[in-house]
Design a protein around this motif. Structure first.
Motif, PDB file in Angstrom:
ATOM      1  N   PHE A  87       4.583  -1.883  13.705  1.00 51.65           N
ATOM      2  CA  PHE A  87       3.534  -2.806  14.116  1.00 51.65           C
ATOM      3  C   PHE A  87       3.640  -3.163  15.598  1.00 51.65           C
ATOM      4  CE2 PHE A  87       0.627  -6.283  13.918  1.00 51.65           C
ATOM      5  CZ  PHE A  87       1.185  -7.311  14.653  1.00 51.65           C
ATOM      6  N   ALA A 141      -5.362 -10.217   7.417  1.00 53.06           N
ATOM      7  CA  ALA A 141      -4.291  -9.266   7.714  1.00 53.06           C
ATOM      8  C   ALA A 141      -3.652  -8.711   6.451  1.00 53.06           C
ATOM      9  CB  ALA A 141      -3.224  -9.953   8.561  1.00 53.06           C
ATOM     10  N   THR A 142      -3.826  -9.383   5.325  1.00 51.56           N
ATOM     11  CA  THR A 142      -3.191  -8.910   4.100  1.00 51.56           C
ATOM     12  C   THR A 142      -4.106  -8.063   3.242  1.00 51.56           C
ATOM     13  OG1 THR A 142      -3.822 -10.968   2.989  1.00 51.56           O
ATOM     14  CG2 THR A 142      -1.653 -10.898   4.023  1.00 51.56           C
ATOM     15  N   GLY A 143      -5.273  -7.746   3.750  1.00 56.95           N
ATOM     16  CA  GLY A 143      -6.190  -6.884   3.024  1.00 56.95           C
ATOM     17  C   GLY A 143      -5.810  -5.422   3.166  1.00 56.95           C
ATOM     18  N   GLU A 144      -6.526  -4.563   2.461  1.00 56.50           N
ATOM     19  CA  GLU A 144      -6.256  -3.129   2.501  1.00 56.50           C
ATOM     20  C   GLU A 144      -6.579  -2.575   3.890  1.00 56.50           C
ATOM     21  OE1 GLU A 144      -8.417  -0.892  -0.391  1.00 56.50           O
ATOM     22  OE2 GLU A 144      -7.238   0.929  -0.065  1.00 56.50           O
ATOM     23  N   LEU A 145      -5.618  -1.855   4.463  1.00 54.63           N
ATOM     24  CA  LEU A 145      -5.776  -1.286   5.798  1.00 54.63           C
ATOM     25  C   LEU A 145      -6.239   0.161   5.726  1.00 54.63           C
ATOM     26  CD1 LEU A 145      -4.149  -3.801   6.670  1.00 54.63           C
ATOM     27  CD2 LEU A 145      -2.946  -2.331   8.288  1.00 54.63           C
ATOM     28  N   PHE A 146      -7.118   0.535   6.660  1.00 46.94           N
ATOM     29  CA  PHE A 146      -7.604   1.905   6.796  1.00 46.94           C
ATOM     30  C   PHE A 146      -7.265   2.376   8.208  1.00 46.94           C
ATOM     31  CE2 PHE A 146      -9.908   2.162   2.848  1.00 46.94           C
ATOM     32  CZ  PHE A 146     -10.157   0.835   2.544  1.00 46.94           C
ATOM     33  N   PHE A 147      -6.614   3.543   8.291  1.00 48.24           N
ATOM     34  CA  PHE A 147      -6.107   4.037   9.557  1.00 48.24           C
ATOM     35  C   PHE A 147      -6.991   5.120  10.159  1.00 48.24           C
ATOM     36  CE2 PHE A 147      -1.918   2.232  10.414  1.00 48.24           C
ATOM     37  CZ  PHE A 147      -1.674   1.555   9.236  1.00 48.24           C
ATOM     38  N   GLY A 148      -6.994   5.172  11.486  1.00 50.46           N
ATOM     39  CA  GLY A 148      -7.580   6.274  12.209  1.00 50.46           C
ATOM     40  C   GLY A 148      -6.608   7.445  12.284  1.00 50.46           C
ATOM     41  N   GLU A 149      -7.039   8.511  12.973  1.00 50.82           N
ATOM     42  CA  GLU A 149      -6.220   9.719  13.065  1.00 50.82           C
ATOM     43  C   GLU A 149      -5.133   9.609  14.115  1.00 50.82           C
ATOM     44  OE1 GLU A 149      -8.971  13.406  11.808  1.00 50.82           O
ATOM     45  OE2 GLU A 149      -9.654  12.368  13.599  1.00 50.82           O
ATOM     46  N   LEU A 192      -1.452   4.471  16.388  1.00 47.56           N
ATOM     47  CA  LEU A 192      -2.375   4.405  15.263  1.00 47.56           C
ATOM     48  C   LEU A 192      -3.109   3.078  15.273  1.00 47.56           C
ATOM     49  CD1 LEU A 192       0.120   5.739  12.592  1.00 47.56           C
ATOM     50  CD2 LEU A 192      -1.926   6.930  13.338  1.00 47.56           C
ATOM     51  N   TYR A 245      -0.472   0.274  15.704  1.00 47.94           N
ATOM     52  CA  TYR A 245       0.874   0.668  15.309  1.00 47.94           C
ATOM     53  C   TYR A 245       1.338   1.807  16.215  1.00 47.94           C
ATOM     54  CZ  TYR A 245       0.906  -1.992  10.944  1.00 47.94           C
ATOM     55  OH  TYR A 245       0.918  -3.006  10.019  1.00 47.94           O
ATOM     56  N   TYR A 261      -3.821   0.460  -2.986  1.00 46.07           N
ATOM     57  CA  TYR A 261      -3.599  -0.913  -2.544  1.00 46.07           C
ATOM     58  C   TYR A 261      -3.161  -1.646  -3.797  1.00 46.07           C
ATOM     59  CZ  TYR A 261      -4.690  -5.714  -1.108  1.00 46.07           C
ATOM     60  OH  TYR A 261      -4.625  -7.060  -0.829  1.00 46.07           O
ATOM     61  N   GLN A 296       0.839  -1.190   0.000  1.00 46.46           N
ATOM     62  CA  GLN A 296       0.000   0.000   0.000  1.00 46.46           C
ATOM     63  C   GLN A 296       0.879   1.247   0.000  1.00 46.46           C
ATOM     64  OE1 GLN A 296      -3.145  -1.847   3.161  1.00 46.46           O
ATOM     65  NE2 GLN A 296      -3.634   0.214   2.472  1.00 46.46           N
ATOM     66  N   PRO A 320       5.363   4.191  10.871  1.00 46.67           N
ATOM     67  CA  PRO A 320       4.655   3.406  11.890  1.00 46.67           C
ATOM     68  C   PRO A 320       5.272   2.026  12.053  1.00 46.67           C
ATOM     69  CG  PRO A 320       3.095   4.460  10.396  1.00 46.67           C
ATOM     70  CD  PRO A 320       4.456   4.631   9.790  1.00 46.67           C
ATOM     71  N   TYR A 343      -2.071  -7.436  16.407  1.00 47.99           N
ATOM     72  CA  TYR A 343      -3.107  -7.694  15.401  1.00 47.99           C
ATOM     73  C   TYR A 343      -4.191  -8.591  15.985  1.00 47.99           C
ATOM     74  CZ  TYR A 343      -5.016 -10.633  11.588  1.00 47.99           C
ATOM     75  OH  TYR A 343      -5.832 -11.348  10.759  1.00 47.99           O
TER      76      TYR A 343
END
Lengths: 106, 114
Positions: free
Chosen positions: B45, B99-107, B91, B35, A48, A33, B43, B48
Protein backbone atom coordinates in the motif's frame (compact mmCIF):
# COMPACT_ATOMS: atom_id res chain seq x y z
CA UNK A 1 -0.59 -3.18 10.97
CA UNK A 2 -2.20 -6.45 10.05
CA UNK A 3 0.02 -9.38 8.99
CA UNK A 4 -1.07 -11.73 6.20
CA UNK A 5 0.63 -15.08 5.69
CA UNK A 6 -0.02 -17.44 2.81
CA UNK A 7 0.88 -21.08 2.40
CA UNK A 8 2.29 -22.89 0.62
CA UNK A 9 4.59 -20.43 -1.15
CA UNK A 10 4.86 -22.76 -4.16
CA UNK A 11 2.61 -25.52 -5.41
CA UNK A 12 3.01 -27.80 -8.42
CA UNK A 13 0.06 -29.88 -9.54
CA UNK A 14 -0.83 -32.25 -12.31
CA UNK A 15 -3.78 -31.13 -14.42
CA UNK A 16 -7.01 -32.41 -12.89
CA UNK A 17 -5.78 -32.37 -9.29
CA UNK A 18 -7.41 -30.43 -6.47
CA UNK A 19 -5.65 -27.96 -4.17
CA UNK A 20 -6.16 -25.82 -1.09
CA UNK A 21 -4.41 -22.51 -0.50
CA UNK A 22 -4.39 -21.01 2.97
CA UNK A 23 -4.32 -17.45 4.24
CA UNK A 24 -3.80 -16.55 7.91
CA UNK A 25 -4.24 -13.00 9.18
CA UNK A 26 -3.19 -11.51 12.47
CA UNK A 27 -6.19 -9.39 13.46
CA UNK A 28 -9.90 -8.88 12.92
CA UNK A 29 -10.71 -7.84 9.38
CA UNK A 30 -13.70 -6.40 7.57
CA UNK A 31 -12.36 -7.06 4.09
CA UNK A 32 -10.73 -10.15 2.64
CA UNK A 33 -10.15 -10.75 -1.04
CA UNK A 34 -8.52 -13.45 -3.14
CA UNK A 35 -6.82 -12.47 -6.41
CA UNK A 36 -5.17 -14.30 -9.26
CA UNK A 37 -2.30 -12.40 -10.86
CA UNK A 38 -2.11 -13.33 -14.50
CA UNK A 39 1.15 -13.57 -16.49
CA UNK A 40 0.68 -9.96 -17.63
CA UNK A 41 0.60 -8.79 -14.03
CA UNK A 42 -3.04 -7.89 -13.66
CA UNK A 43 -4.78 -8.78 -10.42
CA UNK A 44 -8.03 -10.55 -11.21
CA UNK A 45 -10.67 -10.59 -8.48
CA UNK A 46 -11.65 -14.09 -7.44
CA UNK A 47 -13.58 -13.56 -4.24
CA UNK A 48 -14.57 -10.78 -1.88
CA UNK A 49 -15.12 -12.86 1.24
CA UNK A 50 -14.71 -11.25 4.67
CA UNK A 51 -16.69 -14.18 6.09
CA UNK A 52 -18.57 -17.27 4.99
CA UNK A 53 -18.29 -19.44 1.90
CA UNK A 54 -18.61 -18.63 -1.79
CA UNK A 55 -18.28 -20.70 -4.93
CA UNK A 56 -17.61 -19.75 -8.52
CA UNK A 57 -17.27 -22.68 -10.89
CA UNK A 58 -14.24 -24.77 -9.96
CA UNK A 59 -13.17 -22.26 -7.34
CA UNK A 60 -14.53 -21.80 -3.86
CA UNK A 61 -13.42 -19.91 -0.78
CA UNK A 62 -14.15 -19.99 2.91
CA UNK A 63 -13.26 -17.40 5.52
CA UNK A 64 -13.52 -18.17 9.23
CA UNK A 65 -13.14 -14.68 10.62
CA UNK A 66 -13.20 -15.74 14.27
CA UNK A 67 -10.22 -18.02 13.68
CA UNK A 68 -8.48 -15.57 11.35
CA UNK A 69 -7.98 -17.68 8.27
CA UNK A 70 -9.31 -18.12 4.77
CA UNK A 71 -9.01 -21.01 2.33
CA UNK A 72 -9.15 -21.04 -1.45
CA UNK A 73 -10.07 -24.34 -3.08
CA UNK A 74 -9.28 -25.13 -6.68
CA UNK A 75 -10.84 -28.28 -8.07
CA UNK A 76 -9.98 -30.12 -11.28
CA UNK A 77 -7.09 -27.73 -11.92
CA UNK A 78 -6.25 -26.63 -15.46
CA UNK A 79 -3.03 -25.27 -16.92
CA UNK A 80 -4.71 -21.88 -17.21
CA UNK A 81 -5.00 -21.79 -13.40
CA UNK A 82 -1.23 -21.31 -13.21
CA UNK A 83 -0.02 -18.04 -11.73
CA UNK A 84 0.25 -16.32 -8.40
CA UNK A 85 -2.66 -16.32 -5.99
CA UNK A 86 -2.80 -13.51 -3.46
CA UNK A 87 -4.86 -13.15 -0.34
CA UNK A 88 -5.37 -9.61 0.95
CA UNK A 89 -7.01 -8.56 4.19
CA UNK A 90 -7.77 -5.30 5.91
CA UNK A 91 -9.28 -3.50 8.79
CA UNK A 92 -8.30 -0.24 7.08
CA UNK A 93 -6.07 -0.60 4.01
CA UNK A 94 -5.78 -3.88 2.15
CA UNK A 95 -2.59 -5.76 3.08
CA UNK A 96 -1.36 -8.50 0.76
CA UNK A 97 0.31 -11.76 1.58
CA UNK A 98 3.38 -12.92 -0.33
CA UNK A 99 1.31 -15.13 -2.60
CA UNK A 100 1.23 -18.78 -3.66
CA UNK A 101 2.90 -19.56 -6.99
CA UNK A 102 0.78 -22.28 -8.59
CA UNK A 103 2.03 -24.30 -11.53
CA UNK A 104 -0.33 -26.76 -13.18
CA UNK A 105 1.39 -29.25 -15.45
CA UNK A 106 -0.35 -30.77 -18.51
CA UNK B 1 -14.96 3.13 -18.15
CA UNK B 2 -15.39 -0.60 -17.82
CA UNK B 3 -12.30 -1.10 -15.71
CA UNK B 4 -9.45 0.73 -14.05
CA UNK B 5 -7.16 2.16 -16.68
CA UNK B 6 -3.50 3.04 -16.09
CA UNK B 7 -0.95 4.77 -18.26
CA UNK B 8 1.73 4.47 -19.33
CA UNK B 9 1.92 0.68 -19.15
CA UNK B 10 5.71 0.84 -19.33
CA UNK B 11 8.06 3.67 -18.42
CA UNK B 12 11.83 3.75 -18.54
CA UNK B 13 13.44 6.66 -16.75
CA UNK B 14 17.00 7.71 -16.15
CA UNK B 15 17.96 8.10 -12.52
CA UNK B 16 17.09 11.60 -11.39
CA UNK B 17 14.20 12.12 -13.80
CA UNK B 18 10.66 12.86 -12.65
CA UNK B 19 7.83 10.55 -13.70
CA UNK B 20 4.05 10.78 -13.59
CA UNK B 21 1.75 7.79 -13.64
CA UNK B 22 -1.95 8.14 -14.36
CA UNK B 23 -4.91 6.19 -13.06
CA UNK B 24 -8.46 6.41 -14.38
CA UNK B 25 -10.72 4.55 -11.92
CA UNK B 26 -14.01 2.85 -12.63
CA UNK B 27 -16.64 5.52 -13.18
CA UNK B 28 -18.44 6.42 -9.97
CA UNK B 29 -15.93 4.76 -7.66
CA UNK B 30 -15.34 6.87 -4.61
CA UNK B 31 -12.18 5.26 -3.28
CA UNK B 32 -8.84 5.08 -5.09
CA UNK B 33 -5.66 3.36 -4.00
CA UNK B 34 -2.06 3.18 -5.18
CA UNK B 35 0.10 0.13 -4.53
CA UNK B 36 3.73 -0.68 -5.35
CA UNK B 37 4.73 -4.20 -6.33
CA UNK B 38 8.38 -5.21 -6.45
CA UNK B 39 9.41 -8.26 -8.43
CA UNK B 40 8.37 -11.47 -6.70
CA UNK B 41 6.54 -9.67 -3.89
CA UNK B 42 2.96 -8.90 -3.02
CA UNK B 43 1.64 -5.38 -3.63
CA UNK B 44 2.32 -2.86 -0.88
CA UNK B 45 0.00 0.00 0.00
CA UNK B 46 1.11 3.52 -0.86
CA UNK B 47 -1.83 5.88 -0.51
CA UNK B 48 -5.63 6.14 -0.44
CA UNK B 49 -8.12 8.76 -1.62
CA UNK B 50 -11.78 9.13 -0.87
CA UNK B 51 -13.04 11.41 -3.61
CA UNK B 52 -10.45 14.21 -3.77
CA UNK B 53 -9.31 13.84 -0.18
CA UNK B 54 -6.09 11.96 0.47
CA UNK B 55 -7.01 10.17 3.68
CA UNK B 56 -3.97 7.96 4.09
CA UNK B 57 -0.49 8.43 2.69
CA UNK B 58 1.31 6.35 5.27
CA UNK B 59 2.77 3.98 2.67
CA UNK B 60 4.57 6.55 0.55
CA UNK B 61 8.25 5.62 0.92
CA UNK B 62 9.68 9.12 0.80
CA UNK B 63 8.84 12.74 0.15
CA UNK B 64 9.84 12.16 -3.48
CA UNK B 65 6.49 10.41 -3.91
CA UNK B 66 3.40 12.55 -4.33
CA UNK B 67 -0.15 11.65 -5.34
CA UNK B 68 -3.15 13.75 -6.20
CA UNK B 69 -6.76 13.35 -7.26
CA UNK B 70 -7.90 16.96 -7.67
CA UNK B 71 -11.41 16.36 -9.01
CA UNK B 72 -12.14 13.09 -7.28
CA UNK B 73 -11.74 11.00 -10.42
CA UNK B 74 -8.41 10.63 -12.26
CA UNK B 75 -5.35 10.33 -10.04
CA UNK B 76 -1.67 10.92 -10.72
CA UNK B 77 1.25 9.42 -8.84
CA UNK B 78 4.37 11.50 -9.25
CA UNK B 79 7.86 10.37 -8.38
CA UNK B 80 10.54 13.04 -8.29
CA UNK B 81 14.26 12.44 -8.81
CA UNK B 82 13.75 8.74 -9.46
CA UNK B 83 16.19 6.22 -8.04
CA UNK B 84 16.87 2.62 -9.01
CA UNK B 85 15.00 1.29 -5.99
CA UNK B 86 11.85 2.94 -7.34
CA UNK B 87 11.77 0.33 -10.13
CA UNK B 88 8.54 -1.61 -9.61
CA UNK B 89 5.02 -2.05 -10.92
CA UNK B 90 2.68 0.65 -9.67
CA UNK B 91 -0.88 -0.59 -9.33
CA UNK B 92 -3.99 1.51 -9.02
CA UNK B 93 -7.26 0.20 -7.60
CA UNK B 94 -10.69 1.64 -7.01
CA UNK B 95 -13.72 0.67 -4.98
CA UNK B 96 -17.30 1.83 -5.11
CA UNK B 97 -17.58 2.90 -1.49
CA UNK B 98 -15.29 2.89 1.46
CA UNK B 99 -11.75 1.62 1.83
CA UNK B 100 -13.06 -1.73 3.03
CA UNK B 101 -15.11 -2.43 -0.06
CA UNK B 102 -14.14 -4.76 -2.88
CA UNK B 103 -11.12 -3.42 -4.78
CA UNK B 104 -10.65 -3.62 -8.56
CA UNK B 105 -7.14 -3.24 -9.95
CA UNK B 106 -5.76 -1.83 -13.16
CA UNK B 107 -3.04 -3.52 -15.21
CA UNK B 108 -0.32 -1.48 -13.61
CA UNK B 109 2.50 0.79 -14.78
CA UNK B 110 5.90 -0.88 -14.88
CA UNK B 111 8.63 1.62 -14.04
CA UNK B 112 12.27 0.85 -14.74
CA UNK B 113 14.86 3.33 -13.52
CA UNK B 114 18.26 3.01 -15.15
Amino acid sequence: GIQVEQSPPDLILQEGANSTLRCNFSDSVNNLQWFHQNPWGQLINLFYIPSGTKQNGRLSATTVATERYSLLYISSSQTTDSGVYFCAASARQLTFGSGTQLTVLP
Amino acid sequence: GAGVSQSPRYKVAKRGQDVALRCDPISGHVSLFWYQQALGQGPEFLTYFQNEAQLDKSGLPSDRFFAERPEGSVSTLKIQRTQQEDSAVYLCASSLGSATGELFFGEGSRLTVL
